[in-house]
Design a protein around this motif. Structure first.
Motif, short mmCIF file in Angstrom:
data_model
loop_
_atom_site.label_atom_id
_atom_site.label_comp_id
_atom_site.label_asym_id
_atom_site.label_seq_id
_atom_site.Cartn_x
_atom_site.Cartn_y
_atom_site.Cartn_z
N ARG A 63 0.83 -1.21 0.00
CA ARG A 63 0.00 0.00 0.00
C ARG A 63 0.86 1.26 0.00
O ARG A 63 1.97 1.27 0.50
N TRP A 87 0.67 5.23 1.34
CA TRP A 87 -0.01 6.06 2.32
C TRP A 87 0.28 7.52 1.97
O TRP A 87 1.43 7.96 2.02
N GLU A 113 -4.99 8.82 3.36
CA GLU A 113 -5.63 7.61 2.85
C GLU A 113 -4.57 6.64 2.35
O GLU A 113 -3.50 7.05 1.89
N ARG A 114 -4.87 5.36 2.44
CA ARG A 114 -3.98 4.32 1.93
C ARG A 114 -4.56 3.76 0.64
O ARG A 114 -5.77 3.61 0.51
N ILE A 168 3.75 -0.91 3.68
CA ILE A 168 3.24 0.41 3.33
C ILE A 168 4.42 1.33 3.07
O ILE A 168 5.36 1.36 3.86
N THR A 179 5.31 5.50 2.19
CA THR A 179 4.68 6.81 2.33
C THR A 179 5.43 7.87 1.55
O THR A 179 6.62 7.73 1.26
#
Length: 113
Positions: free
Chosen positions: A25, A27, A64-65, A100, A102
C-alpha cells in the motif's frame, strides 16, 4: 494426533498463499488529494499504470492508503499529480511486498505546476 496434524496440513494446502499475504500500500501524507500515481523502476523513466485507478473514487485523499497492484518489490521513482495541479517526482522509494510506503509533504522538492 498424527491424523489431526495431517488433516490440518492437507486443508492448509488448499488455502492460496496470496490470500495470506498483505497488500502493498501507498499512504498519502502529502497536503493534497492525489489524482494520479505512477511508479517507475528507479532512474528508468518508464512509468507504469495509474495506481489511483485502484481506489473507488480514483483519488487518494490526504491520510488515505491505496492498494498498489502489479508492482514487484524494489526501488522506484514515484510520480504523482494532485488536485492543486502540481506534478511531483519523488526518487528512490523502496517498495516492499506487503508493506506500506509513504510520501510526506517534507519529501517534496521538485514539484511543478
Amino acid at each position: 494426533m498424527a491424523r489431526v496434524t495431517a488433516l490440518i496440513v492437507f486443508i492448509l494446502g488448499f488455502v492460496p498463499i496470496v490470500a495470506l499475504a498483505k497488500d502493498t500500500r501507498f499512504w498519502n501524507l502529502t497536503a493534497n488529494t492525489i489524482t494520479s500515481l505512477q511508479l517507475s523502476p528507479a532512474g528508468k523513466n518508464d512509468w507504469g499504470p495509474n495506481q489511483a485507478e485502484n481506489d473507488r473514487d480514483r483519488t487518494v485523499d490526504h491520510d488515505e492508503r491505496l492498494k498498489i497492484t502489479d508492482t514487484a518489490p524494489g526501488m522506484y521513482d514515484v510520480k504523482f499529480v494532485d488536485k492543486s495541479g502540481r506534478t511531483c517526482v519523488v526518487p528512490n522509494i523502496e517498495v516492499k511486498a506487503g508493506s506500506i510506503f509513504t510520501i510526506e509533504e517534507k519529501n517534496l522538492k521538485g514539484c511543478a505546476k
